[in-house]
Design an enzyme around this catalytic site. Structure first.
Site, PDB file in Angstrom:
ATOM      1  CD  GLN A 140      -3.148   2.360   7.070  1.00  0.00           C
ATOM      2  OE1 GLN A 140      -3.712   2.674   8.118  1.00  0.00           O
ATOM      3  NE2 GLN A 140      -3.753   2.393   5.908  1.00  0.00           N
TER       4      GLN A 140
ATOM      5  NE  ARG B 251       0.296   1.379   3.442  1.00  0.00           N
ATOM      6  CZ  ARG B 251       1.272   2.235   3.689  1.00  0.00           C
ATOM      7  NH1 ARG B 251       2.535   1.830   3.710  1.00  0.00           N
ATOM      8  NH2 ARG B 251       1.025   3.505   3.903  1.00  0.00           N
ATOM      9  N   GLY B 252       0.289   2.398  -0.135  1.00  0.00           N
ATOM     10  CA  GLY B 252       1.056   3.620  -0.325  1.00  0.00           C
ATOM     11  C   GLY B 252       1.114   3.921  -1.809  1.00  0.00           C
TER      12      GLY B 252
ATOM     13  CE  LYS C 178      -4.895   5.297   4.516  1.00  0.00           C
ATOM     14  NZ  LYS C 178      -5.677   4.368   3.669  1.00  0.00           N
TER      15      LYS C 178
ATOM     16  NE  ARG D 272      -6.508   0.751  -2.205  1.00  0.00           N
ATOM     17  CZ  ARG D 272      -5.678   1.021  -1.200  1.00  0.00           C
ATOM     18  NH1 ARG D 272      -4.565   0.319  -1.055  1.00  0.00           N
ATOM     19  NH2 ARG D 272      -5.940   1.993  -0.341  1.00  0.00           N
TER      20      ARG D 272
ATOM     21  CG  ASP E  41      -2.984   7.709  -1.086  1.00  0.00           C
ATOM     22  OD1 ASP E  41      -2.812   6.547  -1.478  1.00  0.00           O
ATOM     23  OD2 ASP E  41      -2.737   8.073   0.081  1.00  0.00           O
TER      24      ASP E  41
END
Length: 346
Positions: A191, A45-46, A243, A84, A232
């Site tokens: 996270q 993720r990221g 986030k 995503r 993101d």
């Protein structure tokens, strides 16, 4: 440095971030469809790491192509594009691979495979270099002694290496600055607690883990000097999708007169997206909220909202830290100027 994603022996290797910090497990993917599922399941993720993984995944898929390369390539790209929706680096990486593929039209399958792997490797190396460069620029913003609050994980685990928000912290430490960190746990996927705290402890960076609802009190007590987060997707006007919980921290930082910095490579800036209102926000499974550590903590009948991201309006952002330098408002004009300069260099 943590190896988040890499190409090894015609396969893609990922550290399984779902198992950290208890276990450090590396998974090997030889099927692009399983790699796409790993992105959906948050093995990786990221935003930058997702983009790099997708590029390697496209190269992996083309290694297995036997006939009709164009149809196969289109199918592979579509598979990764559906994983995503918010992370713009994913679509940026796919577009890079599509451009390189188009340049190989008429070439043999072996040449196409070599070109796909070369482009994926270039995306990987460029991300690592970008993180170090933006870390260098961001570190200049920090005083000699600084207490940084960060949210989620924008470290080596979210990128091809070094990190964005944590890249700024790492670079500041390399410059001899005294940096300590407050890391929010970052509900519901934790996270911050699982990943950011793990990275910083490994690096020997003083870090204190706090619950998400402690941030306002820490600021009121004067225990925070600035906030640094990743992103993101950043819209053309400077609005930032990051986030869930980032927007609240930006508002708190403004109320306490603290700088709120966003660290992200150019691949996270989306010039085709006019504002944060146009960013698609991913909705995650309700189990991430109703369960903790595999154990149900909420009634089975309760309705659940679980957006993975929120949007912070540009007016709350003190500066954007990129590999081409630091920019401040007015963001629309500064983002355009930044890209014009970058394209002239390229």
């Amino acid at each position: 440095m943590i190896r988040t994603v890499e190409w090894r022996d015609n396969a893609v290797v990922l550290i399984d971030q779902r198992l950290l910090p208890e276990r450090e497990v590396y998974r090997v993917y030889r099927d692009y469809r399983k790699l796409a599922q790993a992105i959906r399941d948050m093995v990786v993720r990221g935003a930058p790491a997702i983009g790099v993984t997708a590029a390697f995944g496209i190269a992996l898929g083309m290694m297995q192509a036997r006939r009709d390369p164009e149809a196969t390539f289109a199918r592979i790209c579509e598979t990764f594009a559906s994983t995503r929706p918010t992370a713009v680096n994913l679509f940026w990486a796919i577009a890079r691979m599509q451009k390189r593929f188009a340049a190989t039209r008429g070439a043999g399958l072996a040449a196409v495979r070599a070109a796909m792997l070369a482009e994926a490797q270039a995306i990987y190396e460029e991300d690592r270099a970008a993180n170090r460069a933006l870390g260098h620029f961001g570190a200049k913003l920090l005083p000699r002694r600084v207490r940084v609050l960060t949210h989620c994980n924008a470290g080596a685990l979210a990128t091809a290496g070094y990190g964005t928000a944590l890249g700024v912290i790492r670079a500041a430490r390399e410059q001899g600055k005294e940096v300590s960190v407050l890391a929010t746990e970052t509900r519901p996927f934790l996270q911050g607690a699982r990943l950011t705290a793990w990275e910083l402890v490994r690096d020997g960076v003083p870090v204190t883990l706090i619950t998400d609802n402690m941030a306002a009190d820490r600021m009121r007590r004067g225990e925070v000097d600035c906030v640094i987060v990743g992103a993101d997707r950043i819209a053309a006007n400077g609005d930032v999708a990051n986030k869930i919980g980032t927007y609240g921290l930006a508002v708190l930082a403004r109320a306490h007169r603290l700088p709120f910095y966003v660290a992200a490579p150019l691949s996270t800036l989306d010039r085709e997206c006019p504002s944060g209102e146009d960013i698609v926000i991913e909705e995650r499974p309700p189990e991430e909220v109703t369960h903790c550590g595999g154990r149900r903590v909420a009634p089975a009948e309760v309705a659940v909202a679980n957006p993975a991201f929120d949007v912070t309006p540009a007016r709350f952002v003190s500066a954007l830290i990129t590999e081409r330098g630091v920019i401040r408002a007015p963001y629309r004009q500064q983002i355009q100027r930044l890209f014009r300069a970058h394209e002239r260099v390229r």
